[in-house]
Scaffold this active site. Structure first.
Site, PDB file in Angstrom:
ATOM      1  CG  ASP A  34      -4.847   3.482  -2.700  1.00 52.08           C
ATOM      2  OD1 ASP A  34      -5.911   3.020  -3.169  1.00 52.08           O
ATOM      3  OD2 ASP A  34      -3.901   2.756  -2.334  1.00 52.08           O
ATOM      4  CB  SER A  35      -8.919   4.664  -6.790  1.00 56.38           C
ATOM      5  OG  SER A  35      -9.857   5.247  -5.912  1.00 56.38           O
ATOM      6  CG  ASP A  73      -7.453   3.593   0.485  1.00 54.48           C
ATOM      7  OD1 ASP A  73      -7.724   2.748   1.350  1.00 54.48           O
ATOM      8  OD2 ASP A  73      -7.752   3.461  -0.718  1.00 54.48           O
ATOM      9  CE  LYS A 103     -10.142   1.039   1.238  1.00 53.53           C
ATOM     10  NZ  LYS A 103      -9.001   0.612   0.396  1.00 53.53           N
ATOM     11  CD  GLU A 172      -9.977  -3.948  -5.508  1.00 53.03           C
ATOM     12  OE1 GLU A 172      -9.503  -3.358  -4.517  1.00 53.03           O
ATOM     13  OE2 GLU A 172      -9.814  -3.547  -6.673  1.00 53.03           O
TER      14      GLU A 172
HETATM   15  O1  KIV Z   1      -8.853   3.112  -3.604  1.00 57.07           O
HETATM   16  C1  KIV Z   1     -10.010   2.751  -3.851  1.00 57.07           C
HETATM   17  O2  KIV Z   1     -10.799   3.441  -4.501  1.00 57.07           O
HETATM   18  C2  KIV Z   1     -10.427   1.456  -3.348  1.00 57.07           C
HETATM   19  C3  KIV Z   1     -11.472   0.741  -4.158  1.00 57.07           C
HETATM   20  C4  KIV Z   1     -11.342  -0.703  -4.025  1.00 57.07           C
HETATM   21  C5  KIV Z   1     -12.842   1.195  -3.853  1.00 57.07           C
HETATM   22  O3  KIV Z   1      -9.934   0.989  -2.385  1.00 57.07           O
END
Ligand code: KIV
Length: 254
Positions: A34-35, A73, A103, A172
């Site tokens: 979700d980045s 995500d 995730k 993280e």
């Molecule tokens: O959303 C994301 O990119 C993550 C990072 C911690 C890799 O969860």
């Protein structure tokens, strides 16, 4: 891979073309993080990205991937204490994208959600330590698990997620010693970002690794390319060729 002591390589991707390159290069896992909220949309946090947007990016990555495991995500608010709604959102993600797994950010507070999702046959990776979706609760992206009480809760959450049937845990921004201890305590793989070398694998955000965002340089990041410079110079070269009518030439015309 954990049993064979082979470290797991993970990078994020959000589009077909990048997924094809990473997959072709042999990456083990692609995370549609979700980045994307920051890197693709330009939002200040990950809170702003929606399930529909994550589905769009996840499907694009699946289309470009032949071999790697693809994990998507679940965005802010979709898995947060209402197991029926969490399952509905997770089913949408699985059915509409073809990802292999999802995730979710959180520990004991989403225990029932995780149980319901796993019971429905959806593989779940947990995300603990720094959880960017909770930025408005904590107000900082500082390192987590430094205090004894927080470290203890983190270990308990990891054990709980393993017990519930999660297939892996992303850790993280926690102390390397704590991440190593957790990785040794649980049988499922840990994937670290800012968590030292003792986790079972490493993940980084693709734009950061490729040097596309020079403004972001946390201690844990290693850049493997300087695409910001390469793309800036290539763009300037193109502009100059267009202006001077050096492009297109005869061979590039019909
Ligand atoms: O959303 C994301 O990119 C993550 C990072 C911690 C890799 O969860």
């Amino acid at each position: 891979m954990k049993q064979n002591s082979e470290k797991i390589s993970v990078l994020t991707a959000y589009d077909y073309t990048t997924a094809r390159i990473l997959d072709g290069a042999g990456i083990d896992v692609i995370l549609v993080g979700d980045s994307a909220s920051n890197t693709m949309v330009g939002n200040p946090t990950t809170v702003g990205i929606t399930l529909d947007q994550m589905i769009y990016y996840s499907k694009s990555v699946v289309n470009g991937t032949k071999k790697a495991l693809v994990i998507a995500d679940m965005p802010f608010g979709t898995v947060s204490g209402n197991p029926i709604k969490s399952l509905e959102a997770s089913i949408r993600m699985m059915q509409e994208t073809g990802v292999d797994a999802i995730k979710v950010e959180g520990g004991a507070e989403i225990k029932e959600d995780v149980k319901k999702i796993i019971d429905a046959g959806i593989p779940v990776m947990a995300h603990l330590g720094l959880m960017p979706q909770s930025i408005n609760k904590y107000g900082t992206y500082a390192i987590r698990g430094k205090e004894e009480a927080e470290a203890k809760k983190l270990i308990e959450d990891c054990l709980l997620m393993e017990e519930l049937g999660a297939f892996g845990i992303l850790l993280e921004k926690i102390p390397a010693k704590l991440a190593t201890e957790i990785s040794e305590k649980i049988a499922i793989p840990t994937i670290g970002i800012g968590a030292g070398v003792g986790t079972d694998g490493q993940v980084l955000v693709i734009q950061d690794v490729m040097g596309m965002n020079k403004d972001f340089s946390p201690k844990f990041l290693r850049c493997y390319a300087d695409l910001q410079t390469i793309m800036t110079e290539a763009t300037q070269h193109y502009i100059s060729d267009v202006k001077s009518q050096n492009f297109p030439n005869e061979n590039e015309s019909y």
